[in-house]
Design an enzyme around this catalytic site. Structure first.
Site, PDB file in Angstrom:
ATOM      1  N   HIS A   1       3.520   6.269  -5.345  1.00  0.00           N
ATOM      2  CA  HIS A   1       3.222   6.508  -6.759  1.00  0.00           C
ATOM      3  C   HIS A   1       2.341   7.752  -6.894  1.00  0.00           C
ATOM      4  O   HIS A   1       2.603   8.652  -7.707  1.00  0.00           O
ATOM      5  CB  HIS A   1       2.522   5.282  -7.344  1.00  0.00           C
ATOM      6  CG  HIS A   1       2.476   5.256  -8.841  1.00  0.00           C
ATOM      7  ND1 HIS A   1       2.005   4.177  -9.548  1.00  0.00           N
ATOM      8  CD2 HIS A   1       2.820   6.184  -9.773  1.00  0.00           C
ATOM      9  CE1 HIS A   1       2.078   4.432 -10.838  1.00  0.00           C
ATOM     10  NE2 HIS A   1       2.565   5.647 -11.010  1.00  0.00           N
TER      11      HIS A   1
ATOM     12  N   GLU B   1       0.824  -1.211   0.000  1.00  0.00           N
ATOM     13  CA  GLU B   1       0.000   0.000   0.000  1.00  0.00           C
ATOM     14  C   GLU B   1       0.858   1.262   0.000  1.00  0.00           C
ATOM     15  O   GLU B   1       0.492   2.281  -0.586  1.00  0.00           O
ATOM     16  CB  GLU B   1      -0.937   0.002   1.212  1.00  0.00           C
ATOM     17  CG  GLU B   1      -1.983  -1.110   1.188  1.00  0.00           C
ATOM     18  CD  GLU B   1      -2.911  -1.029  -0.016  1.00  0.00           C
ATOM     19  OE1 GLU B   1      -2.986   0.041  -0.651  1.00  0.00           O
ATOM     20  OE2 GLU B   1      -3.551  -2.040  -0.325  1.00  0.00           O
TER      21      GLU B   1
ATOM     22  N   HIS C   1       1.661   2.170  -3.535  1.00  0.00           N
ATOM     23  CA  HIS C   1       0.588   2.954  -4.159  1.00  0.00           C
ATOM     24  C   HIS C   1       0.671   4.417  -3.745  1.00  0.00           C
ATOM     25  O   HIS C   1       0.548   5.334  -4.563  1.00  0.00           O
ATOM     26  CB  HIS C   1      -0.779   2.414  -3.717  1.00  0.00           C
ATOM     27  CG  HIS C   1      -1.163   1.112  -4.338  1.00  0.00           C
ATOM     28  ND1 HIS C   1      -1.079   0.886  -5.682  1.00  0.00           N
ATOM     29  CD2 HIS C   1      -1.675  -0.015  -3.793  1.00  0.00           C
ATOM     30  CE1 HIS C   1      -1.512  -0.343  -5.942  1.00  0.00           C
ATOM     31  NE2 HIS C   1      -1.873  -0.907  -4.810  1.00  0.00           N
TER      32      HIS C   1
END
Length: 647
Positions: A437, A431, A434
């Site tokens: 990103h 996570e 993510h």
């Protein structure tokens, strides 16, 4: 596994919505120092008793609900400005820029409002106030889309040469270049102004299947209660199922699976009717947009060839022997005469129950990320220490986990359900991938190009997992622990590649069935799911027994309401495997290109962005490399087993 999803309201405005995780609860936590051990809150379901430093600080988005309501009214009041561009969108370069900039600005504020309402609702799906706020934003989003529905048709009245000339004459249009080109590319799938308004208005009802599924499966479903072998009674909600499906005691696992899926099966007709409604919604948009299939419609949003999706299914089916080798290795390590579906999550090494507090997990994850540089690590540390994360399960909280990067001017948020297993440490870094990103894309891209395609969503998350696994294997020499970690890696491939492609094949089959005019019921869904599942797990070959109650597992998977999403877990995993191997080998140039990928947002098509990073997803090479690595891991595990037997 886990993910991020994006909603698109026009060719140039992207509104980031909530992200779901398809199977288990994957978590991230925070780093802070306290005398109270975090593991004390794993089983605490009363949210008021969980310390604030384990909870989101949503005041970073809006100070309170009243401030949210004020901002909402301001947004609605500004919608009238869109109408001032009707009939004028392309009258000049400056007018085009002003129109796109207005809609982009409104879209950014809409996303912020939606995220605040949605995340608050997810913390307690029983809370009517926040559910109502989320529903309000759905209606406002539909109104927003309807009011701006004339923009694309007007843009399509000019050609690419005119757009290029406009950008040359008005440099501020440069940030909209990709979006404008994308609008032109999809010209044959864009309707008239009237048709676009009808399609936009249809969004008022399009979220109904997903909303109903979320409320029913998280808040209103009558979860069953069972008694474990130690006499403890457990209410099998989704978080409890995720925890106890890996119980060391085999009879407990068998009971957990039978009870959980048995209860789902009692409501198969309701789940079936709801999923069929989702398919019919997808068919409406497919036909309205003039596509040949729901798959073609969905993939065209990212300019992904249909062959990539179908080729992935073909590659997995051609490599089921490798998957069955993994299942037979699991059977051997568990020491069972017959492997059952309820054995798939059992710890591979007996008497080795790896437990990690959040503080321990944070440190291991941060250490593993060192290869990506100081900025990456420092921002990760900030994420884990400044309440970007909501950590523990609580009554009414949405199951699973996601990273939401939709609040462009603030920071990403992560929803978790932490259970303290090694899988949770892996999920922590997943996570976090993510989140990073989103962080780098938001930092380096203007809002119109900040939202990356879901096709590349899982690259950063599974890349982080690969770094964690490498770090753990380098620091741990004990054969039993190494076996467990290597087994966890194989479990990851099972869950991220084979399981998600199995879901993808099922999803394609049910859409094709509906497109052929055949009705689908709960029983039909179960029959189709059972057939595909048994083939993947080698049921008829005696590899793994898929027990009868598993046929309703489709009702447990929320991602079937995010059509054709899950195949990207597998494509991203194979892409990140190819990239991470080179980074771990010390290739500084690949590391640089990877960080550029994280910062690129949606500035180009995902296939092209991955090519720039060094991976061509239109070929089978990334998948082949993943299978080779999977077999190398199994070779190493078998070597350890032989050594332990000799010892």
């Amino acid at each position: 596994m886990r993910g991020i999803s994006h909603c698109q309201y026009s060719a140039v405005v992207f509104v980031t919505a909530v992200a779901l995780s398809p199977t288990s609860p994957y978590i991230v936590s925070q780093q802070f120092h306290t005398s109270t051990s975090s593991k004390n809150f794993v089983a605490e379901r009363d949210r008021t008793k969980i310390p604030d430093n384990y909870k989101w600080n949503l005041t970073d988005v809006y100070p309170d609900d009243d401030a949210w309501r004020t901002a909402k009214q301001k947004l609605i009041a500004e919608f009238f400005q869109i109408e001032t561009f009707r009939g004028r969108v392309t009258e000049s370069p400056l007018t085009l820029f002003q129109c796109l900039d207005l809609v982009s600005t409104l879209g950014k504020e809409f996303s912020r409002l939606y995220c605040y309402a949605s995340m608050n609702s997810d913390l307690d799906t029983r809370n009517a106030t926040h559910l109502g706020m989320k529903q309000e934003m759905g209606a406002i989003g539909a109104e927003f889309a309807a009011k701006s529905s004339f923009i694309e048709p007007e843009i399509l009245k000019v050609d690419k040469a005119t757009i290029d000339d406009f950008i040359k004459r008005e440099p501020k249009l440069e940030i909209y270049r990709h979006g404008l080109y994308e609008t032109l590319r999809r010209k044959e799938h864009t309707g008239t102004e009237g048709e676009e308004k009808i399609i936009a208005d249809a969004s008022l009802m399009s979220d109904a299947p997903n909303t109903i599924y979320g409320i029913f499966s998280n808040a209103d479903f009558p979860f069953t209660e069972i008694e474990m072998s130690d006499g403890k009674k457990v209410k099998l909600d989704q978080a409890a199922f995720a925890l106890h499906k890996s119980a060391p005691n085999r009879e407990d696992r068998k009971k957990v699976f039978a009870a959980y899926f048995g209860k789902l099966n009692e409501f198969r007709r309701t789940f079936g009717a709801n999923l069929y409604a989702e398919l019919k919604k997808n068919m409406f948009y497919m036909r309205a947009r003039k596509y040949n299939s729901c798959l073609e419609h969905t993939l065209d949003g990212g300019n992904i060839p249909v062959a990539v999706y179908k080729g992935l299914i073909e590659n997995v089916n051609a490599n089921l022997a490798t998957f069955h080798r993994y299942l037979n290795l699991r059977k051997r390590m568990l020491g069972v005469d017959e492997l059952h579906y309820y054995d798939l999550y059992a710890p591979l090494v007996k008497d080795l129950d790896l437990q990690y507090t959040i503080e321990e997990a944070n440190e291991q994850v941060l250490e593993s990320l060192a290869l990506l540089g100081d900025e990456y690590v420092n921002v990760s540390r900030k994420c884990l220490s400044e309440r970007w994360v909501d950590v523990f399960p609580n009554d009414g909280k949405r199951s699973g986990a996601y990273s939401n990067g939709g609040v462009y001017d603030v920071h990403p948020y992560i929803l978790l359900n932490y259970n303290g297993k090694f899988d949770d440490v892996s999920t922590l870094t997943h996570e976090l991938g993510h989140t990073m990103h989103s962080y780098f894309s938001n930092k380096h891209q203007p809002y119109p190009t900040s939202h990356y395609s879901i096709f590349v969503t899982e690259v950063a998350s599974t890349f982080n997992e690969a770094l964690l696994m490498d770090y753990m294997l380098k620091t741990i020499k004990d054969d039993s622990v190494r076996l467990s970690l290597l087994g966890n890696y194989l479990d990851g491939i099972r869950g991220t590649v084979f399981r998600q492609v199995q879901f993808s094949e099922f999803e394609l089959k049910i859409h094709e069935t509906a497109e052929n005019g055949e009705a689908l019921t709960g029983e039909t869904f179960s029959e189709l799911y059972d057939s595909i599942n048994k083939r993947y797990y080698g049921h008829d070959k005696g590899v793994c027994v898929v027990d009868d109650e598993i046929k309703v597992e489709w009702a447990h998977i929320p991602h079937f309401y995010y059509h054709f999403y899950v195949y990207q877990y597998a494509t991203s995993f194979t892409a990140s495997a190819a990239l991470s191997e080179q980074v771990l080998a010390g290739d500084k140039e690949v590391t640089k290109r990877y960080m550029q990928l994280l910062s690129a947002g949606g500035s180009d098509y995902p296939i092209e962005l991955l090519k720039k990073a060094g991976v061509d997803m239109t070929t089978s090479l990334p998948f082949e490399l993943t299978m080779k690595k999977m077999n190398r891991v199994m070779d190493e595990m078998e070597g350890i087993l032989a050594r332990m037997k000799m010892g």
